[in-house]
Every structure is written in structure tokens, then in C-alpha cells.
Design an enzyme around this catalytic site. Structure first.
Site, short mmCIF file in Angstrom:
data_model
loop_
_atom_site.label_atom_id
_atom_site.label_comp_id
_atom_site.label_asym_id
_atom_site.label_seq_id
_atom_site.Cartn_x
_atom_site.Cartn_y
_atom_site.Cartn_z
N ARG A 15 47.97 80.17 84.67
CA ARG A 15 46.59 79.74 84.85
C ARG A 15 45.83 79.61 83.53
NH1 ARG A 15 44.04 83.76 88.91
NH2 ARG A 15 45.44 85.20 87.84
N TRP A 571 46.52 79.70 106.05
CA TRP A 571 46.37 80.10 104.66
C TRP A 571 47.62 80.77 104.09
CZ3 TRP A 571 40.53 81.85 105.06
CH2 TRP A 571 39.72 80.70 104.89
N HIS A 705 26.35 82.02 100.02
CA HIS A 705 27.03 81.59 98.79
C HIS A 705 26.10 81.61 97.59
CE1 HIS A 705 29.26 80.00 102.21
NE2 HIS A 705 30.30 80.32 101.50
#
Ligand code: GLN
Ligand code: ZN
Length: 765
Positions: A15, A571, A705
Site C-alpha cells: 500500500r 464482503w 459520517h
């Protein structure tokens, strides 16, 4: 046989792109440093492919954030509000991706949407009436040139014009058709310039072609490509350089609505998906494939992590050879959707990892398969025989009892009795909740302390007893806090979970976990989906102890909190040797056992989250039921059909965009559902009313959020709007999702206002 991949992951094996980008966003590194890492990653990825023996290596599949955004910027589709910030190119790009708040101004980001049926999200470009589409960017040229400096000839990849126009949001009066000509010209220019640079192939990605197409879509598609291909033909005739070939690449399904049109157009190559494209083979059989074109055969699954079955691919290639003279072996879609490599996995047992192929391993498979096609008899070759052996091997976590349990499921296992309206009466008298009951979605803020407890336990620094003692302390505080706030249905706070799927996966037999197998979800965000390796079985109660403890602390009902089978499945990386339905039922049985145990432990309300229920809804409407809903909804019902009438079953979904399947959501037969409604335009309320939605509902009254605290007044207003559409006896009051990413101060303040709003409303009604 030549081979290629549709695209390669971008974030880096470890990453790297994520970390350097985040540092750049925080102002810790310079733009040059960011761009340098990006450049190194591209070079690394090309070399991986080169070394693995990939014949046609993509370029411009790299992105600093998202490929659709790249295309928008390349073609000058940059809304005014971002231009007006007067930032440089890169920062304008990031402002579109992430929003911008600073000296130059304050603008929100472009909307983000799921990329077809994947867990990747793209940015939605915005066009208004005066958007001037033209080729202004340079990214594909720069990257093509970069690769050629390593002596690597690449195939530039870009989102095709049809898909681009289908994904764009139009703000003015004009629509896709009005921009078709300009966009076709811009793509023509792109081809011209790549041609001058010496590109042999260009790939246009057109996944929108696998969706249900109406006549107007087909017209748009033809208009765009007739224009582009005619212009390209002219170059071919006038210029000796006009040799660049055009590949129309489709994926995530088959192109049944436009196959005939596609093969008649003057493309040099057509890329079809033979993994998810159920009708791809029969389309070739029915309509043939032009001799003059190259077929890019997507036979290696770009979306899943399992080794390829060589026998299957090689015999598919034999079939395809009947139709096409020239075939290039390819992946079914970009490898963006799988992790990088198995090399960094240190704790997977060999019995497990031998079955996996991530992106790098898939490159090797492509190479081996290509070589095998050249041999006289591939069935005599070592690579083939080894692969064949593997597929015959007995797998770990095989559980015949689970299989039998699934087989034995009958109609009554999917039906809860008595019917919901009767249960509602029983539950009302049992639970004695006030009008407009207040609750939360489950998790409470995951503070540093909470996370530290988990890390310490994982690292073996503390034992289970010490860990649980800490979790119980968090639970106790959480219950106190909710009582003080005056919330009606309490939760334990989910302090034992980092992730709603991983937690259950870790507690179920049949699951395996990776260390570094990250997959990009959007921008710098990556996820590490667990892998369903074998038959899934619950071996012990998972949540009951925590819940029992939480309930012992209060007289108010504490809601048990579970993740539903469809979300757990969606998922995770699923198996390929049994059906999704069978996996969903196996997980369903495990969750059912947990539900029943919670009930036995005295928990009166149980929430089974189906946050991701809509995610794998098939791309084509005609497949919705037979391929998905016909087992997904029953899998949920299976979880709760065994509970007593007085036990109240809740569910939660993260989005409210389920107008189209509202009947199916009602058919889940939950007693109460909560969902996100604060950011959407509440069209769902209309649908609820029109469809006489039976389930009680808690449309989220504020957006979790954002750290913003909603005022009492604002919540009251939202609720009043809801009461216009929802029976007052069916309305619940809650935030729109779990609170785990929030801080404690804003959480308390918001919930305090939520309870105050509930009280005002109760007075009024
Ligand atoms: N119960 C979960 C939570 O509160 C639900 C999370 C989700 O919907 N994504 O965190
Ligand atoms: Zn949610």
C-alpha cells in the site's frame, strides 16, 4: 498464445501509494515525493508483468486516485467550482476526489459510486451545459512514454466513451447525446497521439456494455464508435503510421444486448468476459466471431483469489478456437480487484495457500497457460498435471454435517410465525417501548483505549480474561451513558469488533485471514476481505457473554448485534466450488444458532445487520431474482425464523437506495429496519408509503459520517417529514449508521439532541 491483463492493481504491494498520498494530504511530503513514488510503482508493476511473461502489458491503468476521474480530467471535464480554486493540476484533481477546504476556498468532493458489482468505488464526473469536452491532459502519453523507456511496449488503457457518458452526472439541460460528438473527437485525438508515439494497441474499457441496454443506449454507443472508427480509418488510409489497433474491452458480464453491433464495428480486438459473462460462449456460437478480429478471452478470474483451473481454461480455449483465428488469453476484468501477492503472507498454512493466486500469481498462471497452448499435448505437461492434482485434493474445513444441515432445510425454516402484524402486538406489550423509540445502530466510538485493548490481545500481551475484563468495562460505561442520555433500546457498543465481517469470520470455522492482502476500495482506502475457505460452521457462541453482561446492567432492553449472512458473504472472497446460495445458507445457519442463543440468554431484541445486502445485486435486472434475491432474502429469514414471537428482530442497511427492491426488503420479515436517510433525498419514504411497507422503520435522522452535531430543531424537522409518510406507530428514531468512527464528544451531543427531539415529538403526538 499471446496473453494480457485488463489492468493491474495500483496501490502497491504494501500500500505504498496509500501511505505516501495520505502523507501528502497531511502536508508531510512534497508533491515531487508523491509523484516519485507513483512513478516507481508504475515501473515496478510493468516489470512484474514483463518478468512474468505477459505479452501485452497495460499502461495508464495506474491512477493516483481513480481511473474514471483520470478520464474526466484528461477530457477537460472539470467543474467550475474546482477550477476556481486555481490550484495546480494535481491539487485540482485531489480537490475533485476529496473536496477542498483551505485558503483557496471550500468545495465538496465529487460523488462516489460503486463500480458495477465490485467493492471498488469511482468518482462520478459532472458535466453541465457549458462543459467543453476536449483532450487536454497528458497522462496516457506520459505513462506510455515512461514504460517505453524501460523498453516495454504497453497497451494504454482508458475508460471508453460510452461508459464515460453513462457514468457522468448531467447538471444542465443537456444529456449524453449532446456531448457525444465532442467526446468522440477527443478520443480520436487521443488515438492519434498514441499512434504517433507508436502504441500497437489501445484498450477502451466499456463495462457499461454488460448492463441492460435500451435502444437509446445502443444508438449512443454506435454514434460514438462509428465516429471514432471512421476517423481512425481515415488515419489508416492517409498515414503509414495508422497501425494502432483498437481493443474494445468489456467485463463484469456478457454483452448480450449489443454483441451483434460490436462485432460489426471496425474494432481490431474485442475483449469478452467468460467468467461472469454467462452468455459469452453462446453469443459466439450464435453469431460467430469475425475472422479479421482478435478475441481477447477473459478466462482467468480477475475478481477472485483462487487458482485457475487449467483444464477448464484450456478446454474453453479449444472451444473458442472454433470461432476465432486469433486469440489473446486475458483476465476476466482488471486485477485491481484482487490483492497483490501471496509472498507477503507468512501465516497461511500451505494446505490453504496452495489454492490461492493473487495478482502476481495470476500473471504466472497466464504465462503457464500460454505456454501450455503451444505444446503438442498439454495433458502430458508438468504444469497441467500439477494443477489437475490440486483440484482433486481434499480441502481443509470440509464439514459434511453442515452440508447435511443445508440439504435438510425446508420451507418452515424460512418462515417466522406468527405473521408480523400479530408479533407486533405481542412485542408491544412485552417491550413496553414509548412512542417513537430511540436507539442506535450498534457500535460506539472506538477510542484509542478500545483499539489498544484489541491490539494487545492480538499480540498476546494480555490474556483473554484481561481482554474481556476491559471490554466489559467499556460495555458498562456505554450502558451508563445510554441510560443517562435516556435512550430506549440500548446496545453494548461492539467494543470487541474491529470490523463487522472480520469479527464473525474470525469466530467461524471455514474462514481464513490474510495479513497483507489489501484491495483498493476507493482512493487511499483499502479493505482486506476474509476468505471463505471451507464449510462454514459456528463452533461456539460468539456474542452471548458480552450481551448477557450488558443486559445484566440495565432494566432497559439491550439489543443483540449480529452481522447477517448476505453481508458476511458479500464482503468476503467466496469459494468457487460451491454456490453463493449454499455459502449464504451455511452462514445463515451459523447466525441462526447465535440468534437462538442470544434469545435463550434473555436478549429480547436482536439486530441482524445486512449493511451490504444490495451490493451484489446482479447488474442485469433479469438476473435479480434467479441469481440473487431468491436465496439472499431467504438466507436472512433463515436466521430469525426460529425465535419466539415476543423477540423483536431488527435489521440495518447502510444505504436507502432500495426503492426498486422495497418489497424484497419487506420480505426479509424483520420487525424493524434502520437505514441511512439523512443524505439521500428521502425518496425512500415515498416508496415506503406507496408500497405499504410493513416493517417498522428508523430512517437515520443524522449523518454519522461527519463530526457535525445536528440541532434538536433539525432532527424534529426531519422526523416531521418522515411522519408525513410513515405511520406514527412504526417510526423509530436513530442515527443513520454505527458510531464507531466518531469521537465521544460529538456522539454524546448528537444523541442528547436526538433524545430531546424524540421527547418533543412525543409531546406533540
Ligand atoms: N452494527 C454496525 C455498527 O454499528 C453496523 C455497521 C454498518 O452498517 N456498516 O457499526
Ligand atoms: Zn450502516
Amino acid at each position: 498464445m499471446n496473453n494480457t491483463v485488463v489492468g493491474f492493481p495500483r496501490v502497491g504491494k504494501l500500500r505504498e501509494l496509500k501511505f505516501i498520498s495520505e502523507k501528502y494530504f497531511r502536508g508531510e511530503v512534497s508533491k515531487d515525493e508523491l509523484l516519485q513514488v507513483a512513478k516507481e510503482l508504475r515501473a515496478e508493476h510493468w516489470k512484474f508483468q514483463k518478468n512474468a511473461g505477459i505479452g501485452m502489458i497495460p499502461s495508464n491503468d495506474f491512477s493516483l486516485y481513480d481511473g474514471v476521474l483520470d478520464a474526466a480530467v484528461l477530457f477537460n471535464v472539470i467543474p467550475k467550482k474546482y477550477r476556481e480554486l486555481q490550484l495546480d493540476d494535481i491539487d485540482t484533481y485531489f480537490a475533485m476526489a476529496r473536496g477542498y477546504q483551505g485558503d483557496a476556498g471550500d468545495v465538496s468532493a465529487l460523488a462516489m459510486k460503486k463500480w458495477f458489482n465490485t467493492n471498488y468505488h469511482y468518482l462520478v464526473p459532472e458535466i453541465d451545459d457549458d462543459t467543453e469536452i476536449k483532450l487536454t491532459g497528458e497522462k496516457p502519453f506520459v505513462e506510455y512514454h515512461e514504460a517505453s523507456q524501460f523498453g516495454i511496449q504497453t497497451k494504454p488503457v482508458i475508460v471508453g466513451p460510452f461508459t464515460f457518458l453513462k457514468l457522468v452526472k448531467y447538471h444542465g439541460q443537456k444529456s449524453a447525446d449532446d456531448f457525444a460528438e465532442d467526446l468522440a473527437n477527443a478520443y480520436t485525438n487521443l488515438i492519434k497521439q498514441l499512434e504517433e508515439l507508436g502504441a500497437e494497441w489501445i484498450q477502451f474499457d466499456e463495462p457499461s456494455l454488460v448492463t441492460d441496454l435500451i435502444e437509446d443506449d445502443k444508438k449512443l454507443f454506435l454514434k460514438l464508435y462509428e465516429h471514432i472508427l471512421a476517423a481512425k480509418g481515415e488515419i489508416k488510409n492517409s498515414d503509414s503510421k495508422g497501425k494502432t489497433k483498437l481493443l474494445l474491452q468489456t467485463y463484469f458480464g456478457d454483452v448480450r444486448d449489443c454483441y451483434k453491433e460490436i462485432v460489426e464495428l471496425d474494432f481490431d480486438g474485442i475483449g469478452l468476459d467468460f467468467v461472469e459473462g454467462k452468455e459469452s460462449f453462446s453469443l459466439l456460437e450464435k453469431y460467430g466471431f469475425p475472422k479479421s478480429k482478435t478475441l481477447f478471452a477473459g478466462l482467468v478470474n480477475g475478481k477472485n483469489i483462487w487458482k485457475t483451473d487449467y483444464e477448464k481454461v484450456l478446454s474453453s480455449l479449444d472451444t473458442l478456437k472454433k470461432y476465432a483465428d486469433e486469440i489473446v488469453l486475458s483476465t476476466s476484468c482488471s486485477l485491481l480487484h484482487v490483492p497483490y501477492t501471496l509472498e507477503n503472507e507468512t501465516s497461511l498454512q500451505p494446505e490453504v495457500s496452495q489454492f490461492f493466486a493473487f495478482a502476481l500469481e495470476k500473471l504466472q498462471e497466464l504465462n503457464e497457460l500460454s505456454v501450455l497452448t503451444e505444446t503438442d499435448d498439454f495433458r502430458a505437461e508438468k504444469e497441467y498435471l500439477e494443477n489437475k492434482e490440486l483440484f482433486k485434493k481434499e480441502r481443509l474445513y470440509r464439514n459434511d454435517d453442515v452440508k447435511k444441515q443445508v440439504e435438510a432445510l425446508g420451507e418452515k425454516d424460512f418462515v417466522r410465525l406468527p405473521v408480523r402484524s400479530e408479533r407486533a402486538i405481542i412485542q408491544k406489550s412485552e417491550l413496553k417501548l414509548p412512542l417513537f423509540p430511540t436507539t442506535t445502530i450498534g457500535s460506539f466510538p472506538q477510542t484509542i483505549e478500545v483499539k489498544k485493548n484489541r491490539t494487545q490481545f492480538k499480540k498476546g500481551e494480555i490474556d483473554k480474561a484481561a481482554y474481556d475484563a476491559k471490554v466489559n468495562e467499556f460495555i458498562k460505561n456505554c450502558i451508563r451513558e445510554q441510560e443517562n442520555l435516556g435512550i430506549d433500546v440500548l446496545v453494548h457498543g461492539e467494543y470487541e469488533r474491529n470490523d463487522m465481517v472480520e469479527f464473525f469470520g474470525e469466530n467461524l470455522e471455514g474462514y481464513v485471514f490474510t495479513e497483507k492482502a489489501w484491495v483498493q476500495s476507493y482512493g487511499t482506502r483499502c479493505v482486506k476481505p476474509p476468505i471463505i475457505f471451507g464449510d462454514v460452521k459456528r463452533t461456539k457462541p460468539i456474542t452471548t457473554e458480552y450481551l448477557k453482561y450488558a443486559q445484566s446492567l440495565t432494566d432497559k432492553p439491550v439489543k443483540g448485534m449480529l452481522t447477517g449472512p448476505v453481508t458476511i458473504l458479500n464482503w468476503s472472497f467466496p469459494r468457487e466450488d460451491i454456490s453463493l446460495k449454499e455459502m449464504a445458507f451455511q452462514i445463515g445457519i451459523a447466525i441462526r444458532e447465535e440468534v437462538n442463543d442470544l434469545e435463550k440468554a434473555g436478549i429480547k431484541i436482536i439486530q441482524i445487520d445486512e449493511a451490504a445486502l444490495k451490493e451484489k445485486l446482479p447488474i442485469r435486472k433479469s438476473d435479480w431474482y434467479k441469481e440473487y434475491l431468491d436465496w439472499a432474502i431467504p438466507a436472512f429469514r433463515l436466521c430469525h425464523s426460529g425465535v419466539k414471537p415476543e423477540t423483536q428482530i431488527h435489521t440495518h442497511m447502510c444505504y436507502s437506495e432500495f426503492d426498486e427492491i422495497i418489497k424484497d426488503i419487506d420480505n426479509m420479515d424483520a420487525d424493524v429496519i434502520s437505514f441511512e436517510a439523512s443524505r439521500s433525498k428521502l425518496t425512500i419514504l415515498e416508496a415506503i408509503k406507496e408500497n405499504n411497507f410493513e416493517t417498522e422503520v428508523g430512517p437515520g435522522v443524522y449523518d454519522i459520517h461527519s463530526p457535525r452535531v445536528p440541532s434538536v430543531d433539525e432532527i424534529v424537522k426531519a422526523l416531521e417529514k418522515m411522519l408525513g409518510k410513515i405511520d406514527r406507530n412504526k417510526l423509530w428514531i436513530n442515527p443513520d449508521c454505527g458510531l464507531k468512527t466518531r469521537g465521544i464528544p460529538e456522539t454524546k451531543a448528537s444523541l442528547k439532541n436526538l433524545v430531546a427531539a424524540a421527547n418533543i415529538l412525543r409531546e406533540q403526538y
